[in-house]
Enzyme design. Structure first.
Site, short mmCIF file in Angstrom:
data_model
loop_
_atom_site.label_atom_id
_atom_site.label_comp_id
_atom_site.label_asym_id
_atom_site.label_seq_id
_atom_site.Cartn_x
_atom_site.Cartn_y
_atom_site.Cartn_z
N HIS A 137 33.83 -50.50 -23.85
CA HIS A 137 33.25 -51.62 -23.33
C HIS A 137 34.22 -52.28 -22.26
O HIS A 137 34.03 -52.99 -21.50
CB HIS A 137 32.43 -52.42 -24.48
CG HIS A 137 31.36 -51.91 -25.01
ND1 HIS A 137 30.85 -52.11 -26.18
CD2 HIS A 137 30.29 -51.09 -24.50
CE1 HIS A 137 29.69 -51.59 -26.41
NE2 HIS A 137 29.48 -50.91 -25.30
N SER A 141 26.17 -52.12 -24.53
CA SER A 141 26.38 -52.13 -22.88
C SER A 141 25.43 -53.00 -22.20
O SER A 141 25.54 -53.49 -21.11
CB SER A 141 26.57 -50.62 -22.65
OG SER A 141 25.43 -49.71 -23.28
N ASP A 189 14.22 -39.80 -21.28
CA ASP A 189 15.58 -39.13 -21.17
C ASP A 189 16.76 -39.67 -20.22
O ASP A 189 16.19 -39.59 -18.96
CB ASP A 189 15.49 -37.47 -21.30
CG ASP A 189 16.61 -36.81 -20.90
OD1 ASP A 189 17.50 -37.45 -21.89
OD2 ASP A 189 16.54 -35.83 -20.54
N GLY A 190 17.63 -40.08 -20.85
CA GLY A 190 18.80 -40.96 -19.84
C GLY A 190 19.42 -39.61 -18.74
O GLY A 190 19.80 -39.84 -17.60
N ASP A 243 26.58 -42.35 -22.27
CA ASP A 243 27.08 -42.71 -23.56
C ASP A 243 26.19 -41.95 -24.59
O ASP A 243 25.65 -42.89 -25.46
CB ASP A 243 27.38 -44.06 -23.62
CG ASP A 243 27.75 -44.58 -24.99
OD1 ASP A 243 28.63 -43.83 -25.59
OD2 ASP A 243 27.70 -45.76 -25.49
C1 SAM Z 1 26.14 -44.37 -28.52
S1 SAM Z 1 24.48 -45.00 -28.54
C2 SAM Z 1 24.52 -46.10 -27.03
C3 SAM Z 1 25.30 -47.32 -27.19
C4 SAM Z 1 25.09 -48.17 -25.84
N1 SAM Z 1 25.38 -47.51 -24.83
C5 SAM Z 1 26.23 -49.10 -25.94
O1 SAM Z 1 27.49 -48.91 -25.69
O2 SAM Z 1 26.08 -50.11 -26.51
C6 SAM Z 1 23.54 -43.65 -28.10
C7 SAM Z 1 21.91 -44.08 -27.69
O3 SAM Z 1 21.53 -42.95 -26.96
C8 SAM Z 1 19.99 -42.75 -27.52
N2 SAM Z 1 19.68 -41.71 -26.97
C9 SAM Z 1 19.70 -40.19 -27.80
N3 SAM Z 1 19.13 -39.12 -26.84
C10 SAM Z 1 18.94 -39.99 -25.65
C11 SAM Z 1 18.23 -39.19 -24.41
N4 SAM Z 1 18.30 -38.02 -24.32
N5 SAM Z 1 17.85 -40.33 -23.71
C12 SAM Z 1 18.16 -41.56 -23.69
N6 SAM Z 1 18.55 -42.14 -24.98
C13 SAM Z 1 19.03 -41.24 -25.83
C14 SAM Z 1 20.27 -43.12 -29.01
O4 SAM Z 1 18.99 -43.45 -29.65
C15 SAM Z 1 21.17 -43.97 -29.13
O5 SAM Z 1 20.72 -45.57 -29.14
#
Ligand code: SAM
Length: 279
Positions: A19, A101, A144-145, A165
């Site tokens: 962050h 984030s 999906d990201g 992330d």
């Molecule tokens: C490490 S955390 C994210 C933390 C956030 N970026 C932060 O810094 O506050 C990862 C997140 O990705 C989500 N996730 C897992 N696979 C995913 C995907 N294919 N697409 C989108 N989100 C996903 C999980 O549910 C989880 O909430």
């Protein structure tokens, strides 16, 4: 399937590093008037109550943001803006809430900017949608990201800060993520990519570095902060970020901040700031 919940880990040493870098880069990019897309591929719930049983169960935030808050504002430049935003999320200065984030990104956004937050977990996506409710030019996408990264680049703004992330729950995530970043960079080489990774098994980090070199992704800077030395045992010993196309301010800021951060957090593993592949 989706067992990872960021609420257990919010504000830990990995969040601090990720962050701080994200806010530093975002602040730099928002100095220029031109609109910017913030794309957060794995966004989480957005804001975390540190008094919940999840946060208290691990207590990870105490060894992360909990150690930094008392040191503000006398902190290295890399951490200053980030800590101001964490303070702002905690009106009276007591650490009760940790901004993830999406919260940090929404604080950085100007009216001309746009944000897309991908989150697959239904509960976290619902909390994030509630947090973003009523915000203009902010879209929460329950898909999906990595697919979003591919579909949304290049953006109409022609400028994007992409935070990648993942939770790396499945071993194949490492190669899937590396392939997705390489594909995104080929489509949009001018984008700024912040790609987070955990240090659990050093060979996986080396494989990601090899993938960056093989894809020819130039101008990639790496920062890493490990709480303990590499080990064959299970568990995360540290974390890092690959930053593709960082602002020119990042290397000096990271090099100045990392030794201070390592000391303040009591880290005694590898600490790195340097170019993986320069221009
Ligand atoms: C490490 S955390 C994210 C933390 C956030 N970026 C932060 O810094 O506050 C990862 C997140 O990705 C989500 N996730 C897992 N696979 C995913 C995907 N294919 N697409 C989108 N989100 C996903 C999980 O549910 C989880 O909430």
């Amino acid at each position: 399937m989706l067992s990872y919940r960021h609420g257990f880990h919010a504000g830990n040493h990995a969040d601090v590093l990720k962050h701080a870098v994200c806010v530093h880069v975002g602040r730099y990019l928002t100095r220029k008037d031109a609109p910017l897309l913030f794309l957060d591929t794995h966004a989480g719930a957005g804001l975390y109550d540190l008094g919940t049983p999840e946060a208290e169960k691990t207590g990870e935030y105490r060894a992360g943001i909990g150690r930094l808050m008392p040191r503000a504002p006398n902190v290295p430049d890399l951490l200053r803006d980030y800590l101001e935003l964490v303070h702002a999320a905690n009106g009276d200065g007591m650490l009760r809430t940790y901004p993830g984030s999406p919260s940090l990104i929404m604080s950085l956004m100007r009216p001309q900017d746009r944000a897309v937050f991908h989150e697959l977990h239904p509960a976290d996506a619902a909390r994030l949608a509630a947090l973003a409710h009523g915000r203009r030019r902010v879209h929460v996408d329950r898909s999906d990201g990595l697919r979003g990264l591919n579909d949304q680049l290049p953006p109409p703004e022609r400028r994007a800060l992409c935070l990648i992330d993942p939770s790396y729950e499945i071993k194949t995530d490492y190669t899937l993520v590396a392939a997705a970043v390489a594909r995104a960079w080929k489509k949009f080489p001018g984008g700024i990519y912040l790609w987070w990774y955990p240090v659990i098994d050093r060979s996986r980090v080396l494989a990601m570095e090899a993938a960056i070199r093989a894809a020819g992704i130039r101008k990639t800077y790496k920062v890493e902060l490990c709480m303990s030395p590499d080990t064959p045992e299970r568990g995360m010993t540290g974390s890092g970020l690959f930053i593709v196309n960082p602002p020119f301010t990042l290397p000096d800021a990271a090099q100045a901040a990392l030794p201070w951060l390592a000391e303040t957090l009591g880290a005694d593993g590898p600490v790195t700031a340097g170019w993986l592949l320069p221009e």
